[in-house]
Design an enzyme around this catalytic site. Structure first.
Site, mmCIF file in Angstrom:
data_model
loop_
_atom_site.group_PDB
_atom_site.id
_atom_site.type_symbol
_atom_site.label_atom_id
_atom_site.label_comp_id
_atom_site.label_asym_id
_atom_site.label_seq_id
_atom_site.Cartn_x
_atom_site.Cartn_y
_atom_site.Cartn_z
ATOM 1 N N ASP A 7 0.854 -1.189 0.000
ATOM 2 C CA ASP A 7 0.000 0.000 0.000
ATOM 3 C C ASP A 7 0.891 1.240 0.000
ATOM 4 O O ASP A 7 2.000 1.222 0.556
ATOM 5 C CB ASP A 7 -0.916 0.017 1.227
ATOM 6 C CG ASP A 7 -1.866 1.212 1.210
ATOM 7 O OD1 ASP A 7 -2.642 1.327 0.245
ATOM 8 O OD2 ASP A 7 -1.827 2.031 2.140
ATOM 9 N N GLU A 9 0.739 5.722 0.413
ATOM 10 C CA GLU A 9 -0.002 6.947 0.702
ATOM 11 C C GLU A 9 0.645 8.064 -0.113
ATOM 12 O O GLU A 9 1.878 8.083 -0.285
ATOM 13 C CB GLU A 9 0.030 7.277 2.193
ATOM 14 C CG GLU A 9 -0.498 6.174 3.103
ATOM 15 C CD GLU A 9 -1.954 5.824 2.878
ATOM 16 O OE1 GLU A 9 -2.685 6.636 2.262
ATOM 17 O OE2 GLU A 9 -2.373 4.736 3.295
ATOM 18 N N GLU A 52 -6.021 18.508 2.490
ATOM 19 C CA GLU A 52 -6.912 17.353 2.399
ATOM 20 C C GLU A 52 -6.136 16.046 2.555
ATOM 21 O O GLU A 52 -6.633 15.078 3.132
ATOM 22 C CB GLU A 52 -7.701 17.356 1.082
ATOM 23 C CG GLU A 52 -6.864 17.378 -0.187
ATOM 24 C CD GLU A 52 -6.555 18.791 -0.666
ATOM 25 O OE1 GLU A 52 -6.326 18.947 -1.886
ATOM 26 O OE2 GLU A 52 -6.554 19.718 0.167
ATOM 27 N N HIS A 150 -5.432 6.648 7.402
ATOM 28 C CA HIS A 150 -4.827 5.770 6.411
ATOM 29 C C HIS A 150 -3.324 5.704 6.676
ATOM 30 O O HIS A 150 -2.628 6.711 6.639
ATOM 31 C CB HIS A 150 -5.091 6.299 4.996
ATOM 32 C CG HIS A 150 -6.508 6.163 4.555
ATOM 33 N ND1 HIS A 150 -6.963 5.063 3.857
ATOM 34 C CD2 HIS A 150 -7.567 6.968 4.732
ATOM 35 C CE1 HIS A 150 -8.261 5.217 3.611
ATOM 36 N NE2 HIS A 150 -8.651 6.363 4.134
ATOM 37 N N ASP A 155 -2.498 -0.641 6.644
ATOM 38 C CA ASP A 155 -3.418 -1.018 5.575
ATOM 39 C C ASP A 155 -2.937 -2.270 4.836
ATOM 40 O O ASP A 155 -3.751 -3.106 4.428
ATOM 41 C CB ASP A 155 -3.588 0.134 4.586
ATOM 42 C CG ASP A 155 -4.538 1.204 5.106
ATOM 43 O OD1 ASP A 155 -5.013 1.062 6.249
ATOM 44 O OD2 ASP A 155 -4.789 2.190 4.385
#
Length: 228
Positions: A7, A9, A52, A150, A155
């Protein structure tokens, strides 16, 4: 068979618009069993973290400022993933970012055919049902209560559990269905069980050994157990 559940980010949605990877997490599986080996790295994106993105990941500019840039960690990442299959939820997104970062530092790209997309597997297996990682955790009863933000390593650890459920539970090779997602009909790999470093002790008591010896003695000279 070696697989890497992975995963990332990122600062946004499109590397071609300047977005970058800020975290990579990965878990190694061997024959669908977690080995305990993981890869985890925060990365300085060399750009400001949008508000965000900060709200999703909890990673801000101050935290990432002293982290290595992707060029400094590329070799270690490539060495960890090796030539394994890459198990990714929404693989197109992560592969797009990983290959952009690799291209910018002039490293070999990851072939798209190495990606196993758990999002596609879930949509095929449960058409019309929610297929997010959280939704799949609810479906399979997997605890994701620590997933308040997250995080790439967390994850990937959760995704490893989801992946095993998607391909048939903790022992996917016992499935009877032909051609199921994640099952291979090819030849077995070269894995072999290793001998125990220390043999297990005998579970027979001395009295049991003596009783057995007396029983064999009573069978006579021609008994099968007495033949060399």
């Amino acid at each position: 068979m070696r697989e890497i559940v992975l995963d990332t980010e990122t600062t946004g949605f499109d590397p071609e618009q300047g977005d970058r990877i800020v975290e990579i997490g990965a878990v190694e599986l061997w024959n669908h069993v977690a080995t305990g080996k993981t890869y985890h790295q925060y990365i300085n994106p060399e750009r400001a973290m949008p508000q965000e993105a900060f709200e999703v990941h909890g990673l801000g500019d101050d935290f990432l400022r002293d982290k290595p840039v992707f060029a400094d960690i590329a070799e270690a990442f490539i060495a960890f993933v090796g030539d394994a299959k890459l198990v990714i939820h929404n693989a197109a997104f992560d592969m797009k970012f990983l290959n952009a970062e690799l291209r910018w530092v002039k490293k070999p790209l990851l072939p798209w055919e190495r990606a196993v997309d758990t999002l596609a597997i879930a949509r095929s297996k449960f058409p019309g049902s929610p297929a997010s990682l959280d939704a799949l955790c609810r479906r399979f009863g997997i605890d994701n209560s620590s997933r308040t933000l997250h995080g790439a390593l967390l994850d990937s650890e959760i995704l490893a559990e989801v992946y095993l459920e998607l391909i048939g539970g903790k022992q996917p090779d016992f499935g009877l269905a032909q051609g199921g997602a994640g099952l291979s009909a090819g030849p077995a790999d070269d894995w072999r069980p290793r001998p125990r470093p220390t043999p297990l002790p005998s579970r027979l008591s001395d009295s049991e050994k003596a009783a057995h010896a007396a029983f064999v003695e009573g069978l006579g000279e021609n008994a099968l157990w007495r033949r060399a």
